[in-house]
Design a protein around this motif. Structure first.
Motif, PDB file in Angstrom:
ATOM      1  N   ALA B  58       0.353  -1.464  -0.016  1.00  0.00           N
ATOM      2  CA  ALA B  58      -0.028  -0.381   0.617  1.00  0.00           C
ATOM      3  C   ALA B  58       0.719   1.203   0.147  1.00  0.00           C
ATOM      4  O   ALA B  58       0.423   2.698   0.116  1.00  0.00           O
ATOM      5  N   ASP B  78      -4.413   2.773   5.335  1.00  0.00           N
ATOM      6  CA  ASP B  78      -3.678   2.885   3.950  1.00  0.00           C
ATOM      7  C   ASP B  78      -4.465   2.972   3.444  1.00  0.00           C
ATOM      8  O   ASP B  78      -5.803   3.148   3.056  1.00  0.00           O
ATOM      9  N   GLY B  80      -4.265   2.113  -0.363  1.00  0.00           N
ATOM     10  CA  GLY B  80      -3.355   1.305  -0.890  1.00  0.00           C
ATOM     11  C   GLY B  80      -4.810   0.820  -2.017  1.00  0.00           C
ATOM     12  O   GLY B  80      -5.880   2.001  -1.887  1.00  0.00           O
ATOM     13  N   GLY B 131      -8.947   2.116  -0.638  1.00  0.00           N
ATOM     14  CA  GLY B 131      -7.768   1.724   0.710  1.00  0.00           C
ATOM     15  C   GLY B 131      -7.752   0.526   1.781  1.00  0.00           C
ATOM     16  O   GLY B 131      -9.121   0.190   1.999  1.00  0.00           O
TER      17      GLY B 131
END
Lengths: 118, 141
Positions: B58, B78, B80, B131
């Motif tokens: 991430a 995160d 990501g 995320g």
């Protein structure tokens, strides 16, 4: 078994923390996969590995391990040695291969039995 | 009830070598608080696995550790790619990590299973392309 016994049995070269050689080790783990090492808590353990990067030191630190033996003459760099010194973690290197090093410690009384879940 | 103690860390996603610095710091902080070694070990291992995941998958993120009266809460957030199949990701041995990560000793498919193993509860919120936020608790009593 004391860390000094491990050094003698594996004919290993000590890389840092000579003051910690009298510490006792009750279990051992041989692996190059750090997540496998992290899967089981071992009591005052030694890690044998052929992997050389700072995550090896951090893994041992998270597990409260007391010693790392690098097999097949692998050598950590200075950054890794300093990281280990900060944690009082003994590092040593042996010419022995992983299988032989693990077997030598096992037949001399260091089993993996102390493995337990968290 | 006294205020909870909060530790915040930015997890650098650029550098695998420095991954784990937040977990090292939290281990030190919890030791200073005089918490039992077993609790400290469980928190730091779960956070370490999470930190490694954030770096691998991430590009880093935020890590917060909150010390409550009855538990320690770890929140890892995160931005990501998100987790496509959480059930698969929770299976030991399943991994989407690239080969170069495996050569560094991770990517064995043990990250999330280990986080579950060492904590009393784990909650994962994830959205593809947005995320992932993981909340874990380790009980103190």
């Amino acid at each position: 078994m004391k860390i000094s016994d491990i050094q003698r049995l594996l004919n290993a070269e000590l890389l840092c923390c000579p003051d910690e050689l009298d510490k006792h080790v009750y279990s051992a783990c041989g692996s190059d996969m750090m997540s496998d090492v992290l899967a089981y808590v071992k009591d005052q353990a030694v890690l044998l590995t052929g992997l050389v990067n700072p995550q090896v030191i951090r893994t041992a630190e998270m597990m409260d391990m007391v010693c790392i033996v690098f097999v097949r003459s692998k050598r950590p760099n200075l950054e890794m040695i300093h990281l280990a010194e900060d944690n009082g973690l003994v590092l040593m290197t042996t010419e022995m291969r992983m299988y032989d090093a693990c077997g030598t410690l096992y037949v001399n009384g260091l089993c993996g039995k102390a493995v337990k879940h968290a | 009830m006294p205020d909870a103690l909060v530790f915040h860390f930015d997890v650098d996603g650029e550098n695998f070598t420095s991954a784990g610095q937040a977990s090292t710091a939290i281990k030190r902080n919890l030791r200073q608080l005089g918490l039992p070694p077993e609790i400290i070990r469980r928190v730091s291992i779960a956070m370490y696995e999470g930190e490694i995941n954030m770096v691998i998958h991430a590009n880093g993120g935020d890590a917060d550790v909150i010390v409550h009266e009855d538990c320690i809460e770890i929140i890892l957030a995160d931005r990501g790619p998100g987790i496509k199949d959480i059930n698969l990701a929770m299976q030991e041995g399943y991994s989407t990590a690239p080969d170069n990560i495996r050569s560094l000793g991770f990517g064995a498919g043990m990250g999330l299973p280990n986080m579950k193993r060492y904590t009393d509860s784990i909650d994962i919120e994830t959205e593809l392309g947005v995320g992932t936020t993981i909340r874990m608790k380790v009980n103190l009593t």
